[in-house]
Scaffold this active site. Structure first.
Site, PDB file in Angstrom:
ATOM      1  N   TYR A   7       0.786  -1.094  -0.050  1.00 59.79           N
ATOM      2  CA  TYR A   7      -0.178  -0.059   0.044  1.00 59.79           C
ATOM      3  C   TYR A   7       0.723   1.221   0.068  1.00 59.79           C
ATOM      4  O   TYR A   7       1.856   1.386   0.736  1.00 59.79           O
ATOM      5  CB  TYR A   7      -0.929  -0.162   1.173  1.00 59.79           C
ATOM      6  CG  TYR A   7      -1.499   1.360   1.367  1.00 59.79           C
ATOM      7  CD1 TYR A   7      -2.195   2.114   0.414  1.00 59.79           C
ATOM      8  CD2 TYR A   7      -1.371   2.018   2.614  1.00 59.79           C
ATOM      9  CE1 TYR A   7      -2.683   3.234   0.841  1.00 59.79           C
ATOM     10  CE2 TYR A   7      -1.838   3.232   2.982  1.00 59.79           C
ATOM     11  CZ  TYR A   7      -2.473   3.886   1.874  1.00 59.79           C
ATOM     12  OH  TYR A   7      -2.948   4.983   2.087  1.00 59.79           O
TER      13      TYR A   7
ATOM     14  N   ASP B 297       0.067  -7.058   7.290  1.00 61.73           N
ATOM     15  CA  ASP B 297      -0.933  -6.247   7.407  1.00 61.73           C
ATOM     16  C   ASP B 297      -2.096  -7.063   6.593  1.00 61.73           C
ATOM     17  O   ASP B 297      -1.940  -7.562   5.497  1.00 61.73           O
ATOM     18  CB  ASP B 297      -0.528  -5.056   6.349  1.00 61.73           C
ATOM     19  CG  ASP B 297      -1.775  -4.133   6.163  1.00 61.73           C
ATOM     20  OD1 ASP B 297      -2.865  -4.638   6.086  1.00 61.73           O
ATOM     21  OD2 ASP B 297      -1.344  -3.053   5.424  1.00 61.73           O
TER      22      ASP B 297
HETATM   23  C1  PLP Z   1      -3.464  -2.597   2.940  1.00 60.21           C
HETATM   24  C2  PLP Z   1      -3.634  -1.208   3.709  1.00 60.21           C
HETATM   25  N1  PLP Z   1      -2.961  -1.238   5.094  1.00 60.21           N
HETATM   26  C3  PLP Z   1      -3.193   0.036   5.646  1.00 60.21           C
HETATM   27  C4  PLP Z   1      -3.918   1.242   5.166  1.00 60.21           C
HETATM   28  C5  PLP Z   1      -3.955   2.181   6.044  1.00 60.21           C
HETATM   29  O1  PLP Z   1      -5.198   2.344   6.498  1.00 60.21           O
HETATM   30  P1  PLP Z   1      -5.809   3.442   6.879  1.00 60.21           P
HETATM   31  O2  PLP Z   1      -6.395   4.467   5.678  1.00 60.21           O
HETATM   32  O3  PLP Z   1      -6.881   3.436   7.965  1.00 60.21           O
HETATM   33  O4  PLP Z   1      -4.509   4.450   7.534  1.00 60.21           O
HETATM   34  C6  PLP Z   1      -4.452   1.108   3.818  1.00 60.21           C
HETATM   35  C7  PLP Z   1      -5.178   2.030   3.267  1.00 60.21           C
HETATM   36  O5  PLP Z   1      -5.406   3.171   3.619  1.00 60.21           O
HETATM   37  C8  PLP Z   1      -4.225  -0.130   3.189  1.00 60.21           C
HETATM   38  O6  PLP Z   1      -4.811  -0.241   1.841  1.00 60.21           O
HETATM   39  N1  LIG Z   2      -4.490  10.267  -0.095  1.00 56.56           N
HETATM   40  C1  LIG Z   2      -4.595   9.286   0.756  1.00 56.56           C
HETATM   41  C2  LIG Z   2      -4.756   7.943  -0.114  1.00 56.56           C
HETATM   42  C3  LIG Z   2      -5.302   6.861   0.628  1.00 56.56           C
HETATM   43  S1  LIG Z   2      -5.452   5.352  -0.077  1.00 56.56           S
HETATM   44  C4  LIG Z   2      -6.552   4.294   0.847  1.00 56.56           C
HETATM   45  C5  LIG Z   2      -6.354   3.043   0.620  1.00 56.56           C
HETATM   46  N2  LIG Z   2      -5.349   2.408   1.693  1.00 56.56           N
HETATM   47  C6  LIG Z   2      -6.527   2.458  -0.582  1.00 56.56           C
HETATM   48  O1  LIG Z   2      -5.490   1.462  -1.114  1.00 56.56           O
HETATM   49  O2  LIG Z   2      -7.252   2.605  -1.404  1.00 56.56           O
HETATM   50  C7  LIG Z   2      -3.151   9.108   1.036  1.00 56.56           C
HETATM   51  O3  LIG Z   2      -1.928   9.924   0.759  1.00 56.56           O
HETATM   52  O4  LIG Z   2      -2.580   8.363   2.007  1.00 56.56           O
END
Ligand code: PLP
Ligand SMILES: N[C@@H](CCSC[C@H](N)C(=O)O)C(=O)O
Length: 456
Positions: free
Chosen positions: A142, A216
């Site tokens: 991510y 994760d």
């Molecule tokens: C695989 C994964 N882990 C962690 C996160 C972080 O989570 P959060 O947006 O609740 O901080 C995200 C997306 O945001 C994600 O897609």
């Molecule tokens: N602007 C945000 C983008 C969040 S992405 C959220 C989620 N984990 C996904 O995979 O879609 C940033 O900069 O974190």
């Protein structure tokens, strides 16, 4: 699973866990601790679908829904300090504690800790690291995870190795005596690669017994995968996604079995003040009760969509498809394929037009919600990974990610079909349509629904 501490030891108090201070009401009645642990008093373990909805709160008024203790501070009985479970919500709050006990049960863990976001989890976990420590992690992660790791490597003296975690040997080769953490995602976001948690955890612990394996698990949720049972030391999830399911809160959950590791993580949460608020704890507790029914429907819809796209000649990444190169590995660890899939068109402009032509599918980042979402990871969720790095890591710029919700699957397929045709992503044939561009026909193309004319 060992239950929460019931002692009044100073350690238990410092952890924000322990028996609530039993007191008497104005009429002299004993008031039970409120709320009590979520675990059934008879110690019985139910099936996960039951555990998700079953909580015992022992509330003094038998409230069916656990009360929101919307209080920053708690009155104390003396000026001596201590002596009761809660003094200040940053350190502990009854609604949050109830949620944590409920999640520990569901995540097959001895302890769960809830914080203000998924990234908050990673922040707390990586504070276990010291300058000079090494982290081994994936090359498909991510974007926010990648960003925090990069920050730690440029500002915190942490050495981060990005390797292809689908190859346990590549991870093994990168682990050494300085490796403090192996950080894994499976399936990865957004390329849906599968990582062999048991093999990697066993290699890592063999080479360096002090290395922490953190996973994760956001993409699957505890309904479908329990990394602690597969050899991980820490599992964390963004509660913003499947656990809550409605995109109405931000949250993160960390689960562990090792008590001292739990204490170290709790220390950081209390010290830095990122514990989940009482209201969001209540919302998450409400959301998690429907995780089972939501995920079952989302998953069956996702399977339909994945088969539909594959049968029309798109290269689809989804572990529910037999064509997934790590299908067997995935099903050896997980109980389901989840509801996130990605596919390629071969042309970034075509992908952009598909995304913008969809109506039912909302253009949004995130996943795990009851609504279906469509996105272009390279421009949205993973835009914080620079283009050069994306190229080096073979991230296809045209990749489209679908996060499937609970709508009627026919409506979702109709809307997607219309978007594909409108975007010029397919060749219309007498029998239906076929993907242009990538056109890698994987699996059983041209069968069943593939022949149907799109509803345009
Ligand atoms: C695989 C994964 N882990 C962690 C996160 C972080 O989570 P959060 O947006 O609740 O901080 C995200 C997306 O945001 C994600 O897609
Ligand atoms: N602007 C945000 C983008 C969040 S992405 C959220 C989620 N984990 C996904 O995979 O879609 C940033 O900069 O974190």
């Amino acid at each position: 699973m060992s239950g929460p501490s019931t002692g009044e030891s100073s350690k238990a108090k410092a952890n924000g866990v322990g028996k609530a201070f039993v007191t008497k009401d104005l009429d002299g009645h004993d008031l039970p601790p409120s709320p009590a642990p979520s675990t059934p008093r008879n110690g019985r373990k139910y099936a996960l679908m039951t555990e998700l909805v079953y909580t015992e709160s022992n509330d003094q008024y038998n409230a069916s829904s656990v009360p929101i203790y919307q209080s920053a501070t708690f009155k104390q009985d003396s000026a001596m300090g201590g002596g009761q479970e809660y003094d200040y919500t940053r350190s502990g709050n009854p609604t949050r504690t109830h949620l944590e006990r409920h999640l520990a049960k569901i995540m097959s863990a001895n302890r769960a800790l809830v914080v203000s976001s998924g990234m908050g989890c990673l922040d707390v976990i990586t504070r276990l690291l010291r300058p000079g420590d090494e982290v081994v992690t994936g090359d498909d992660l991510y974007g926010g995870t990648n960003r925090l790791l990069k920050y730690l490597s440029t500002h915190g003296g942490i050495i981060v190795h990005h390797v292809d975690t689908t190859q346990p040997e590549a991870v093994r080769a990168a682990v050494n005596s300085k490796t403090a953490m192996v950080l894994l995602e499976t399936p990865t976001n957004p390329l849906i690669k599968i990582v062999d948690i048991p093999t990697i955890a066993s290699h890592a612990h063999q080479i360096n017994p002090t290395a922490i394996v953190a996973v994760d698990n956001t993409m699957l949720s505890p309904l479908l995968q329990n990394p602690l049972d597969l050899g991980a030391d820490i599992v964390y999830e963004s509660g913003t996604k499947y656990l809550s399911g409605h995109h109405d809160l931000m949250a993160g959950v960390i689960a562990i079995n090792d008590a001292s590791l739990g204490d170290r993580l709790f220390f950081t949460i209390n010290a830095s003040g990122c514990g989940l608020s009482p209201f969001d704890s209540w919302l998450l507790l409400r959301g998690v009760k429907t995780l089972g029914v939501r995920m079952e429907k989302q998953q069956s819809n996702a399977q339909r969509i994945a088969e539909f796209l594959e049968s029309h000649g798109f290269r689809v990444r989804y572990p529910g498809l037999k064509s997934h190169p790590q299908y067997d590995l995935h099903w050896s660890m997980a109980r389901g394929a989840g509801a996130v899939l990605s596919f390629e068109t071969g042309d970034v402009n075509v992908s952009e037009r598909i995304v913008e032509s969809a109506r039912l599918w909302a253009i949004s980042v995130s996943f795990g919600c009851v609504n279906s979402l469509i996105s272009m990871p390279c421009r949205m969720s993973h835009a914080s990974i620079d283009e050069k790095t994306r190229r080096e890591r073979n991230m296809p710029e045209d990749i489209i990610r679908l996060c499937v919700g609970i709508e009627d699957p026919e409506d979702l397929i109709d809307d997607l079909s219309r978007a594909l045709v409108q975007a010029g992503a397919v060749n219309i044939t007498p029998d239906g349509f076929r993907a242009l561009g990538a056109g890698n026909v994987v699996g059983e193309a041209d069968s069943g629904k593939a022949a149907e004319t799109p509803a345009v």
